[in-house]
Design a protein around this motif. Structure first.
Motif, PDB file in Angstrom:
ATOM      1  N   TYR A   6      44.343  51.375  35.785  1.00  0.00           N
ATOM      2  CA  TYR A   6      44.545  50.671  37.231  1.00  0.00           C
ATOM      3  C   TYR A   6      44.452  51.849  38.147  1.00  0.00           C
ATOM      4  O   TYR A   6      43.527  51.370  39.780  1.00  0.00           O
ATOM      5  N   SER A 277      45.991  41.773  39.586  1.00  0.00           N
ATOM      6  CA  SER A 277      45.919  42.388  38.191  1.00  0.00           C
ATOM      7  C   SER A 277      47.104  43.537  37.292  1.00  0.00           C
ATOM      8  O   SER A 277      46.558  43.422  35.818  1.00  0.00           O
ATOM      9  N   SER A 294      38.271  42.882  34.992  1.00  0.00           N
ATOM     10  CA  SER A 294      39.585  42.881  35.376  1.00  0.00           C
ATOM     11  C   SER A 294      39.070  43.136  36.682  1.00  0.00           C
ATOM     12  O   SER A 294      39.224  42.448  37.881  1.00  0.00           O
TER      13      SER A 294
END
Length: 761
Positions: A6, A277, A294
Motif C-alpha cells: 500500500y 484501499s 488495486s
C-alpha cells in the motif's frame, strides 16, 4: 503489517504528498512503538541492551520530530480477534527462527549481541513482545521511566507539557490508540489549528488518519526505504501529509484545481478512498477477488462517481445520539478509566453502504454486466460477513475503538470475498424483509492480556513465557485441551514440523531454479506432494486453527483458573500520563536496566486513565500554563500561518523558535564551545551533572570537533557510554569529553568551534 504494497502504491500515485526532512515540529507527537520494539529485540543480547537501544532510538526520533506540547507512546495491547490467526502464524515463524538460530550464541541474524554486551540472554525472543507476557508488563514501567527521565533536566522532552504511556495491558492496537488520543487532543479548546505527527511503520496508519476528520493537520513520519528500495540517510524521515492527499483525491474526482473542498464532501471521499484501499486486503480481511488491480479499482470508482454518481458516495453515515455500547453503562471502557472524550471531537456515527453504487462498482470489478445468478447458503453467509467486516473496520478506524472484539471472518469464508459473488448477493437486500448490512457491535470487553498471549503465541512459547508466573495455566497448552487441543496438536507435531521444513526447502529450491531459467517441474511436483501431506497431517490432528476457536470461552477459562491467584497480566491497565504540575510531590521511578539511575522528578503528576479529560479541559489547561511557566521563560514556540501557493499542492508549515535573552543566563553554566569541561571545576562535579538520557555534545578527536550524542549508560568508574546521533554508533568516554548543549546550539546549527586544550586526567 497493514495492506500489502500500500505504501508503495501511495508514493507512486501521489508523490507530492510525501516529502523527506531531517527536522519536523509538532504540537502533538504519537509513536506507534511496536516497530521499534521488534527492531531493538533483534539486536539485543540482554534486557539491559534492549532498553539501552530502545531509549537511544526514541532519543534519536525526538531529535528529528520535536514535540512542543504532548507525546503519546503506544504499545499494542489486547485487540480484535479478527487478526488472531495472522498474529499466531507470524509468531510461529518467529519461533521457528528462534529454534533454527541459536540465540545463545549471540549471532541471531548476525545482529544479536550488538546491544548489551557479550553475555547473550538465551531467553530473548521477538515473541516476548506479545500482550500478556510478563516482559511487556515491565516494558510499560520502562517507558514511564523513559518519559520521566526525559522530561527533566536536559532531556529531549524537557519542554513537553505531558507524556502518556499506553502499555500492552491497555486495550487496543497501537495505531487505534493513537487515533483515539488524537481526537481527545482535538476536543480541547483552541486545538483546531494544532499539528499532529504520527511516527509509525504500519501502512494502516495512513488510512486511520484519513477516516477521522476532526484533526486537520496530520502528518505521518517513518524511516521506510525510499522509492528505489534504498535505506534513507541516517537522521532523515519520510513525511506523509494527509491534507495534501485529501486534496489530490478530491482533484482526481472533480478534475478541478486542487483547492480545499467542502468539509462534508471531503470526509465522505476520504472514507470511500479508505474503503477501496481495504479491498486489497489487510490483517483482518482477505483481498477482494476481482478482475482489477488495486490501482484499477480506484480508477473505476472515480469513473463511476464522475459519470453516474456525482453526488453519491460508497460509504454513508448517520449520526447517533450518545456513545457506543462500549462506553455506556456496563461496557468495558468505563472499567478502565475511559469516559469517551474522543467522541467530543468526532461524533459517534454508524456507517452503511450505498447499495446502488456498491452494486455497480462490484459489477465492474467482476468484469462487466454479464454477472448473473444469486447467492445463498454458505456463500451468502461469507459475502455478508465480508461486507459487514469492511464497515466494522471503517467504524474502528473512525474513532480508534473496536465495535466488537470477537468479530472474525473465518478462513473457510475467505473464498467468498469475491466481486462477482457480491454483485450477485446485493439484489437480495432490496427486499423489505431482508436484514440490512450492519457491522457487529458489542459492549463485551476483549480478551484479558494473558488470554491474548495464550491465543496468539505458539503453545511452546506460551508455556515458556507464562507458566513461570501462572503454572495453573499449563493444562491449556496440552494436545488434549477441550478448546485449544487441536491447535496445540498442530504446533507440537514433530511430523508436521519436519514436513513444513521440507516445504520451505523445496520452495527455495524452486525459486532458485526459476531465477536461473532452469526447469522446475520436478521440484514443483515434490512441493505439491509435500503440501498435500502437510494438510493430511493437520487433518489427522483435528484440522482446525485458532480462527475457529471460541476465544471468549478461552478468556473465561483463564479468568477461572487464575481467580485465586495474583497474576498481574490478568488485569487491564489504563494509560499513564506524566503531567507537569508544580504542586505535585516528588516522583521516583526505578530504572529498567543496570547502569541507569532512578528517575527522581519534581513537578510531575502521575495520572492514570484517560487524558486529557475534555470536560474539565479549562482547569487542566490552566494547570498546564502554571506548571510550565519555568519552561516558557526559556523557550517560546511560535507557529507561522500555513500558506498555500497557486502552483503547489502541499501546504508547508514553517515552525520557528525564538530564544529569549534568558538563554544567556543558561549559557553561563555551560563550558565554552570547544572546551571539554571547565578546568576550574572538579571532575566529580562534572560526573554528577550528567544523567542517562541527557543530550550532550561529545568530543570526537579524529575530526577535532564536538558532535551531538546521547548518554545511554553510566559506568562505575565515572565514565559514560554514549550513542552518536550522526550514525548511532557507541563510544565510552570520560566526563571531560562531554558538555551540555548551550541554548544557542539547541536552536541553530553552528560550525564546530576550534578545539581548545583538553582537560588532562
Amino acid at each position: 503489517m497493514g495492506i500489502p504494497k500500500y505504501h508503495k502504491w501511495l508514493t507512486e500515485r501521489y508523490p507530492d504528498a510525501f516529502t523527506e526532512a531531517s527536522h519536523e515540529n509538532a504540537d502533538h507527537v504519537y509513536v506507534d512503538i511496536n516497530t521499534l520494539l521488534h527492531d531493538c529485540m533483534r539486536y539485543a543480547a540482554s534486557e539491559d541492551g534492549f532498553y539501552q537501544h530502545l531509549f537511544a532510538k526514541l532519543d534519536s526520533l525526538f531529535r528529528i520530530v520535536v514535540p512542543s506540547k504532548t507525546v503519546f507512546l503506544a504499545v499494542d495491547g489486547p485487540a480484535s480477534c479478527a487478526k488472531c490467526l495472522t498474529q499466531r502464524q507470524r509468531r510461529r515463524a518467529h519461533a521457528q527462527k528462534d529454534s533454527k538460530n541459536s540465540k545463545g550464541s549471540g549471532k541471531g541474524k548476525g545482529k544479536r549481541g550488538k546491544w548489551g554486551g557479550s553475555d547473550v540472554a538465551p531467553q530473548l525472543s521477538n515473541n516476548m513482545l506479545t500482550p500478556g507476557v510478563p516482559f511487556m508488563t515491565k516494558l510499560a514501567d520502562g517507558l514511564e521511566y523513559y518519559a520521566a527521565s526525559r522530561m527533566t533536566g536536559n532531556g529531549c522532552l524537557a519542554w513537553c507539557q505531558a507524556v502518556t504511556v499506553s502499555g500492552a495491558q491497555a486495550i487496543g492496537e497501537g495505531e487505534h490508540k493513537i487515533v483515539s488520543q488524537m481526537l481527545r487532543n482535538a476536543a480541547c479548546d483552541h486545538a483546531s489549528t494544532e499539528s499532529h505527527v504520527i511516527s509509525s511503520g504500519d501502512a494502516d496508519i495512513f488510512l486511520l488518519s484519513l477516516v477521522q476528520s476532526a484533526c486537520r493537520r496530520v502528518r505521518v513520519v517513518s524511516d521506510r526505504p525510499d522509492a528505489a528500495g534504498q535505506k534513507r540517510r541516517r537522521g532523515t524521515l519520510q513525511i506523509w501529509n494527509a491534507e495534501v492527499l485529501a486534496r489530490y483525491i478530491q482533484a482526481e474526482l472533480t478534475r478541478a484545481p486542487k483547492k480545499s473542498p467542502v468539509p462534508e464532501a471531503e470526509a465522505t471521499l476520504r472514507r470511500d478512498f479508505a474503503l477501496v484501499s481495504l479491498l486489497a486486503g489487510n490483517d483482518y480481511l482477505p483481498e477482494l477477488k476481482c478482475s482489477l488491480s488495486s490501482k484499477q479499482l480506484w480508477e473505476q470508482y472515480l469513473s463511476l462517481r464522475r459519470k453516474q454518481f456525482p453526488s453519491a458516495s460508497l460509504i454513508q453515515s448517520s449520526l447517533r445520539d450518545g456513545l457506543p455500547l462500549s462506553h455506556q453503562e456496563g461496557g468495558w471502557a468505563l472499567s478502565v478509566g475511559e469516559a469517551g472524550a474522543a467522541f467530543s471531537a468526532e461524533p459517534y456515527e454508524h456507517f452503511s453502504f450505498n447499495l446502488q453504487l456498491l452494486s455497480k462498482f462490484m459489477t465492474v470489478a467482476a468484469g462487466g454486466p454479464g454477472v448473473q445468478g444469486s447467492v445463498s447458503g454458505r456463500a451468502a453467509e461469507g459475502v455478508r460477513k465480508y461486507l459487514e467486516g469492511l464497515l466494522w473496520i471503517l467504524e474502528m478506524y473512525h474513532h480508534g475503538y473496536c465495535g466488537d472484539f470477537y468479530f472474525v471472518l473465518e478462513k473457510s469464508l475467505h473464498s467468498f470475498a469475491s466481486a462477482r459473488l457480491i454483485a450477485q448477493f446485493l439484489p437480495s437486500l432490496q427486499s423489505k424483509a431482508a436484514e440490512p448490512l450492519a457491522p457487529p457491535r458489542s459492549e463485551q470487553q476483549p480478551m484479558r492480556p494473558i488470554s491474548c498471549a495464550i491465543c496468539i503465541l505458539p503453545a511452546q512459547n506460551a508455556e515458556q513465557f507464562l507458566c513461570a508466573g501462572a503454572p495453573m495455566l499449563r493444562p491449556m497448552f496440552q494436545v488434549d485441551h477441550a478448546l485449544l487441543g487441536p491447535v496445540n496438536a498442530i504446533e507440537r507435531s514433530e511430523e508436521l514440523r519436519d514436513c513444513k521444513q521440507r516445504v520451505t526447502s523445496l520452495q527455495q529450491e524452486m525459486m532458485s531454479l526459476r531465477a536461473q531459467g532452469l526447469d522446475d517441474k520436478s521440484v514443483k511436483a515434490q512441493l505439491t506432494a509435500a503440501q498435500q501431506q502437510m494438510e493430511r497431517i493437520k487433518s489427522r490432528s483435528g484440522g482446525s486453527d485458532i480462527d475457529v476457536v471460541p476465544l471468549w470461552q478461552v478468556d473465561d477459562e483463564v479468568a477461572e483458573r487464575c481467580s485465586s491467584h495474583s497474576v498481574p497480566e490478568l488485569e487491564f491497565r489504563p494509560d499513564v500520563t506524566l503531567l507537569r504540575d508544580a504542586s505535585s510531590e516528588a516522583l521516583s521511578l526505578q530504572a529498567p536496566a543496570r547502569g541507569m539511575r532512578p528517575a527522581h522528578c519534581k513537578g510531575l503528576a502521575y495520572i492514570t486513565g484517560e487524558w486529557p479529560q475534555v470536560t474539565a479541559w479549562d482547569e487542566t489547561d490552566e494547570a498546564l500554563d502554571e506548571a510550565s511557566a519555568e519552561a516558557d521563560e526559556a523557550l517560546l514556540w511560535t507557529e507561522e500561518a500555513e500558506a498555500e501557493t497557486a502552483e503547489a499542492v502541499d501546504a508547508e508549515v514553517d515552525e520557528t523558535c525564538e530564544a529569549y535573552e534568558t538563554y544567556e543566563a543558561l549559557d553561563e553554566d555551560v563550558a565554552e564551545p570547544g572546551e571539554p569541561g571547565d578546568p576550574n571545576e572538579p571532575l566529580a562535579s562534572l560526573e554528577e551533572s550528567f544523567q542517562v538520557g541527557d543530550a550532550v555534545q561529545a568530543y570526537w578527536p579524529d575530526d577535532d570537533e564536538y558532535l551531538p550524542a546521547t548518554i545511554t549508560l553510566l559506568h562505575g568508574d565515572g565514565s559514560f557510554q554514549i550513542v552518536w546521533d550522526v550514525d548511532g554508533s557507541q563510544s565510552d568516554v570520560k566526563a571531560d569529553y562531554l558538555k551540555f548543549l548551550s541554548a544557542s546550539e539547541e536552536l541553530v546549527d553552528l560550525e564546530p568551534p576550534a578545539k581548545r586544550a583538553r582537560l588532562s586526567t
